[in-house]
Design a protein around this motif. Structure first.
Motif, PDB file in Angstrom:
ATOM      1  N   LEU A   1       0.836  -1.194   0.000  1.00  0.00           N
ATOM      2  CA  LEU A   1       0.000   0.000   0.000  1.00  0.00           C
ATOM      3  C   LEU A   1       0.876   1.252   0.000  1.00  0.00           C
ATOM      4  O   LEU A   1       0.601   2.216  -0.737  1.00  0.00           O
ATOM      5  CB  LEU A   1      -0.911  -0.017   1.226  1.00  0.00           C
ATOM      6  N   ALA A   2       1.937   1.231   0.805  1.00  0.00           N
ATOM      7  CA  ALA A   2       2.853   2.377   0.848  1.00  0.00           C
ATOM      8  C   ALA A   2       3.508   2.598  -0.511  1.00  0.00           C
ATOM      9  O   ALA A   2       3.693   3.743  -0.952  1.00  0.00           O
ATOM     10  CB  ALA A   2       3.915   2.152   1.923  1.00  0.00           C
ATOM     11  N   SER A   3       3.844   1.503  -1.219  1.00  0.00           N
ATOM     12  CA  SER A   3       4.426   1.624  -2.568  1.00  0.00           C
ATOM     13  C   SER A   3       3.442   2.268  -3.524  1.00  0.00           C
ATOM     14  O   SER A   3       3.799   3.154  -4.310  1.00  0.00           O
ATOM     15  CB  SER A   3       4.851   0.251  -3.096  1.00  0.00           C
ATOM     16  N   LEU A   4       2.182   1.838  -3.474  1.00  0.00           N
ATOM     17  CA  LEU A   4       1.165   2.407  -4.357  1.00  0.00           C
ATOM     18  C   LEU A   4       0.936   3.881  -4.053  1.00  0.00           C
ATOM     19  O   LEU A   4       0.730   4.693  -4.959  1.00  0.00           O
ATOM     20  CB  LEU A   4      -0.151   1.630  -4.212  1.00  0.00           C
ATOM     21  N   LEU A   5       0.975   4.235  -2.771  1.00  0.00           N
ATOM     22  CA  LEU A   5       0.810   5.639  -2.384  1.00  0.00           C
ATOM     23  C   LEU A   5       1.937   6.509  -2.929  1.00  0.00           C
ATOM     24  O   LEU A   5       1.741   7.700  -3.187  1.00  0.00           O
ATOM     25  CB  LEU A   5       0.765   5.749  -0.854  1.00  0.00           C
ATOM     26  N   SER A   6       3.107   5.896  -3.097  1.00  0.00           N
ATOM     27  CA  SER A   6       4.276   6.627  -3.623  1.00  0.00           C
ATOM     28  C   SER A   6       4.404   6.474  -5.133  1.00  0.00           C
ATOM     29  O   SER A   6       5.454   6.804  -5.702  1.00  0.00           O
ATOM     30  CB  SER A   6       5.555   6.136  -2.931  1.00  0.00           C
ATOM     31  N   GLU A   7       3.340   5.942  -5.769  1.00  0.00           N
ATOM     32  CA  GLU A   7       3.326   5.747  -7.223  1.00  0.00           C
ATOM     33  C   GLU A   7       4.441   4.809  -7.689  1.00  0.00           C
ATOM     34  O   GLU A   7       5.013   4.988  -8.761  1.00  0.00           O
ATOM     35  CB  GLU A   7       3.440   7.091  -7.961  1.00  0.00           C
ATOM     36  N   LYS A   8       4.724   3.818  -6.874  1.00  0.00           N
ATOM     37  CA  LYS A   8       5.753   2.833  -7.215  1.00  0.00           C
ATOM     38  C   LYS A   8       5.092   1.480  -7.453  1.00  0.00           C
ATOM     39  O   LYS A   8       3.955   1.245  -7.018  1.00  0.00           O
ATOM     40  CB  LYS A   8       6.769   2.707  -6.075  1.00  0.00           C
ATOM     41  N   PRO A   9       5.802   0.534  -8.100  1.00  0.00           N
ATOM     42  CA  PRO A   9       5.253  -0.822  -8.233  1.00  0.00           C
ATOM     43  C   PRO A   9       5.151  -1.490  -6.869  1.00  0.00           C
ATOM     44  O   PRO A   9       5.781  -1.061  -5.901  1.00  0.00           O
ATOM     45  CB  PRO A   9       6.300  -1.543  -9.114  1.00  0.00           C
ATOM     46  N   LEU A  10       4.368  -2.538  -6.793  1.00  0.00           N
ATOM     47  CA  LEU A  10       4.249  -3.287  -5.546  1.00  0.00           C
ATOM     48  C   LEU A  10       5.620  -3.759  -5.096  1.00  0.00           C
ATOM     49  O   LEU A  10       6.413  -4.254  -5.894  1.00  0.00           O
ATOM     50  CB  LEU A  10       3.332  -4.496  -5.730  1.00  0.00           C
ATOM     51  N   SER A  11       5.881  -3.649  -3.796  1.00  0.00           N
ATOM     52  CA  SER A  11       7.177  -4.117  -3.281  1.00  0.00           C
ATOM     53  C   SER A  11       7.241  -5.634  -3.299  1.00  0.00           C
ATOM     54  O   SER A  11       8.297  -6.222  -3.535  1.00  0.00           O
ATOM     55  CB  SER A  11       7.408  -3.581  -1.866  1.00  0.00           C
ATOM     56  N   THR A  12       6.100  -6.305  -3.062  1.00  0.00           N
ATOM     57  CA  THR A  12       6.036  -7.771  -3.036  1.00  0.00           C
ATOM     58  C   THR A  12       4.686  -8.216  -3.584  1.00  0.00           C
ATOM     59  O   THR A  12       3.698  -8.252  -2.834  1.00  0.00           O
ATOM     60  CB  THR A  12       6.198  -8.311  -1.598  1.00  0.00           C
ATOM     61  N   PRO A  13       4.585  -8.526  -4.873  1.00  0.00           N
ATOM     62  CA  PRO A  13       3.302  -8.989  -5.416  1.00  0.00           C
ATOM     63  C   PRO A  13       2.793 -10.198  -4.634  1.00  0.00           C
ATOM     64  O   PRO A  13       3.547 -11.138  -4.364  1.00  0.00           O
ATOM     65  CB  PRO A  13       3.638  -9.359  -6.868  1.00  0.00           C
ATOM     66  N   PRO A  14       1.510 -10.186  -4.214  1.00  0.00           N
ATOM     67  CA  PRO A  14       1.014 -11.236  -3.315  1.00  0.00           C
ATOM     68  C   PRO A  14       0.735 -12.553  -4.019  1.00  0.00           C
ATOM     69  O   PRO A  14       0.395 -12.588  -5.197  1.00  0.00           O
ATOM     70  CB  PRO A  14      -0.284 -10.634  -2.777  1.00  0.00           C
ATOM     71  N   CYS A  15       0.857 -13.630  -3.250  1.00  0.00           N
ATOM     72  CA  CYS A  15       0.442 -14.966  -3.689  1.00  0.00           C
ATOM     73  C   CYS A  15      -0.854 -15.284  -2.943  1.00  0.00           C
ATOM     74  O   CYS A  15      -0.846 -15.485  -1.737  1.00  0.00           O
ATOM     75  CB  CYS A  15       1.518 -16.003  -3.370  1.00  0.00           C
ATOM     76  N   ASN A  16      -1.972 -15.319  -3.673  1.00  0.00           N
ATOM     77  CA  ASN A  16      -3.286 -15.491  -3.049  1.00  0.00           C
ATOM     78  C   ASN A  16      -3.806 -16.924  -3.121  1.00  0.00           C
ATOM     79  O   ASN A  16      -4.980 -17.169  -2.842  1.00  0.00           O
ATOM     80  CB  ASN A  16      -4.301 -14.558  -3.723  1.00  0.00           C
ATOM     81  N   ASP A  17      -2.949 -17.867  -3.487  1.00  0.00           N
ATOM     82  CA  ASP A  17      -3.388 -19.254  -3.685  1.00  0.00           C
ATOM     83  C   ASP A  17      -3.402 -20.013  -2.359  1.00  0.00           C
ATOM     84  O   ASP A  17      -2.397 -20.578  -1.938  1.00  0.00           O
ATOM     85  CB  ASP A  17      -2.461 -19.950  -4.696  1.00  0.00           C
ATOM     86  N   ARG A  18      -4.571 -20.068  -1.711  1.00  0.00           N
ATOM     87  CA  ARG A  18      -4.672 -20.726  -0.410  1.00  0.00           C
ATOM     88  C   ARG A  18      -4.686 -22.257  -0.537  1.00  0.00           C
ATOM     89  O   ARG A  18      -4.590 -22.948   0.468  1.00  0.00           O
ATOM     90  CB  ARG A  18      -5.935 -20.267   0.324  1.00  0.00           C
ATOM     91  N   THR A  19      -4.855 -22.771  -1.754  1.00  0.00           N
ATOM     92  CA  THR A  19      -4.842 -24.231  -1.913  1.00  0.00           C
ATOM     93  C   THR A  19      -3.464 -24.813  -1.625  1.00  0.00           C
ATOM     94  O   THR A  19      -3.316 -26.031  -1.476  1.00  0.00           O
ATOM     95  CB  THR A  19      -5.284 -24.659  -3.324  1.00  0.00           C
TER      96      THR A  19
END
Length: 451
Positions: A188-206
């Motif tokens: 969120l802080a990266s997006l607020l600073s107009e930067k790319p995500l610092s760590t793209p999330p892995c949402n695969d709970r399987t």
């Protein structure tokens, strides 16, 4: 001696005089909403954590970022965040095909609230002390929505008269564990600073799905079936009895002395190290177990619970960016007599052995146990550590938080560990809530162990 202080609730601000200015929903971008609607599987670890966690992040005034500008920036950044954290705009439901709880990623939106307090940040007093009034700085229920359509995630920006503000965040625990929530804040802080995500999330709970068929290959003394005990959820439930809050401050030097004390009697095998967490947890366990001991209770067993991150313990390892609850409950148990008489190093060893027990096979066995028996972690005391999660280290465009803390409710059997607010990065605050007589004993044993 550890620094300890209690504060009468009458000295705390009972009413922060917070006025809600606007409450609305924030939605993912239109592009995300046009994607095919899907559901997100929740692991057995996620399933038992269906409750809200509320945190407050306090910020000093910054003339370049007044609260109204911050609110506008956060609203826009959250839209972008939900493009990758799509589940934050979803709703919990029982999946009709599987009968399991999952997240319907229906784009129904996250809560976003702006509010104002009539006080300055300084007038709130000591932010470390658990003021129940801090609950007014967080929104978990939007009045405009029915109970069955409440968001999993809600954000509240509260401005103070001095120009400072707080970010109050309510998340259902099924969405994040502590580590993945820290990653979310950094993104969120990266997006607020107009930067790319610092760590793209892995949402695969399987990745934490139970095996088929499930195989329970270890005894799991840390877990109990729902039907086996009427007191299954005692550790997680608030109590109505009066509790004294006490905060014990351990400096980095005191923790170092605890490590030295433990090392004198640690086993020569070297399987357990006297880490800061191990020695502080051992200290808490000893004090809590002996805080209500009468002589006839010494033969009774005491069990301590604490969370262990399993991302790096599985084979193959989970991605460090895994968003779900990748923590299992480790435990240590011993007779109270042993906690009274054994050298401190042995108690530290038992704590460390609890974490060492969690291998890939043990973790898979615990997940499979949940598939078969549907139960909860259960013990005499749970140590919940916010000590090294690093929420206060996140750098926003307006700076790092002055302090971050969860909203604390009366929980007699949960002891919280917080980072030091005064700059001692290796120091820790230990927060306990107990009836007055037990608190007096807890404090005596705390000082006895440190001596």
């Amino acid at each position: 001696m550890a620094t300890s202080y209690q504060e009468s609730s009458s000295l705390l601000l009972q009413d922060l005089k917070v006025t809600i200015k606007e409450a609305s929903l924030v939605f993912p971008s239109q592009e995300t909403l046009t994607h095919e609607r899907k559901s997100m599987f929740l692991s057995n670890v996620d399933q038992v954590l269906n409750f809200d966690v509320q945190t407050v992040h306090f910020f000093r005034p910054n003339k370049d970022f007044p609260p109204e500008i911050v609110s506008e920036m956060l609203g826009k950044a959250l839209v972008r965040a939900m493009d990758v954290y799509e589940f934050l705009a979803g709703r919990l439901r029982v999946n009709p095909s599987s009968g399991r709880l999952d997240v319907d990623c229906n784009g129904a939106g996250a809560g976003f609230v702006t509010a104002a307090s009539e006080y300055t940040l300084e007038e709130l007093g000591d932010l470390v002390y658990p003021n129940p009034a801090f609950a007014k700085l967080v929104t978990s229920q939007l009045q405009s929505l029915p109970k069955d359509n409440q968001p999993l995630f809600a954000f509240q920006v509260t401005s103070f008269k001095c120009g400072g503000f707080s970010m109050g965040i309510s998340t259902n625990h099924t969405t994040f564990d502590g580590l993945s929530f820290k990653t979310f804040l950094a993104n969120l802080a990266s997006l607020l600073s107009e930067k790319p995500l610092s760590t793209p999330p892995c949402n695969d709970r399987t990745l934490l799905k139970a095996r088929s068929p499930p195989r329970v290959t270890f005894p799991h003394h840390e877990l109990v079936q729902l039907q086996d005990s009427e007191t299954t959820t005692t550790v997680f439930e608030a109590t109505s009895e009066h509790l004294d809050f006490n905060i014990f401050k351990l400096s980095s030097q005191q923790i170092l002395r605890l490590k030295e004390k433990a090392s004198e009697s640690l086993s020569s095998t070297g399987c357990v190290r006297a880490t800061g967490f191990n020695v502080v947890t051992a200290l808490v366990w000893r004090c809590k177990a002996l805080s209500f001991v009468e002589e006839e209770d010494l033969e009774k067993e005491s069990t301590i619970l604490y969370a262990v991150d399993i991302r790096g313990r599985l084979d193959p390892q989970l991605p460090s960016s895994y968003t779900g609850n990748a923590v299992l409950t480790a435990y240590a148990k011993a007779k109270r007599k042993a906690l009274l008489e054994e050298p401190f190093g042995r108690i530290v060893e038992m704590v460390g052995e609890g974490a060492n027990r969690i291998t890939d096979e043990y973790a898979r066995s615990a997940i499979d146990w949940g598939e078969m028996y549907k139960g909860f972690p259960h013990g005499e005391v749970l140590v919940s550590s916010w000590w090294k999660l690093g929420f206060a280290e996140v750098e926003y465009p307006w700076g790092k938080p002055k302090y971050c803390c969860p909203v604390v409710y009366h929980r007699k059997d949960i002891v919280l560990l917080f980072p030091d607010i005064d700059g001692d990065s290796k120091g820790v605050y230990v927060l306990a809530a107990l009836p007055a007589e037990e608190m007096a004993k807890f404090q005596n044993w705390f000082e006895d162990t440190l001596s």
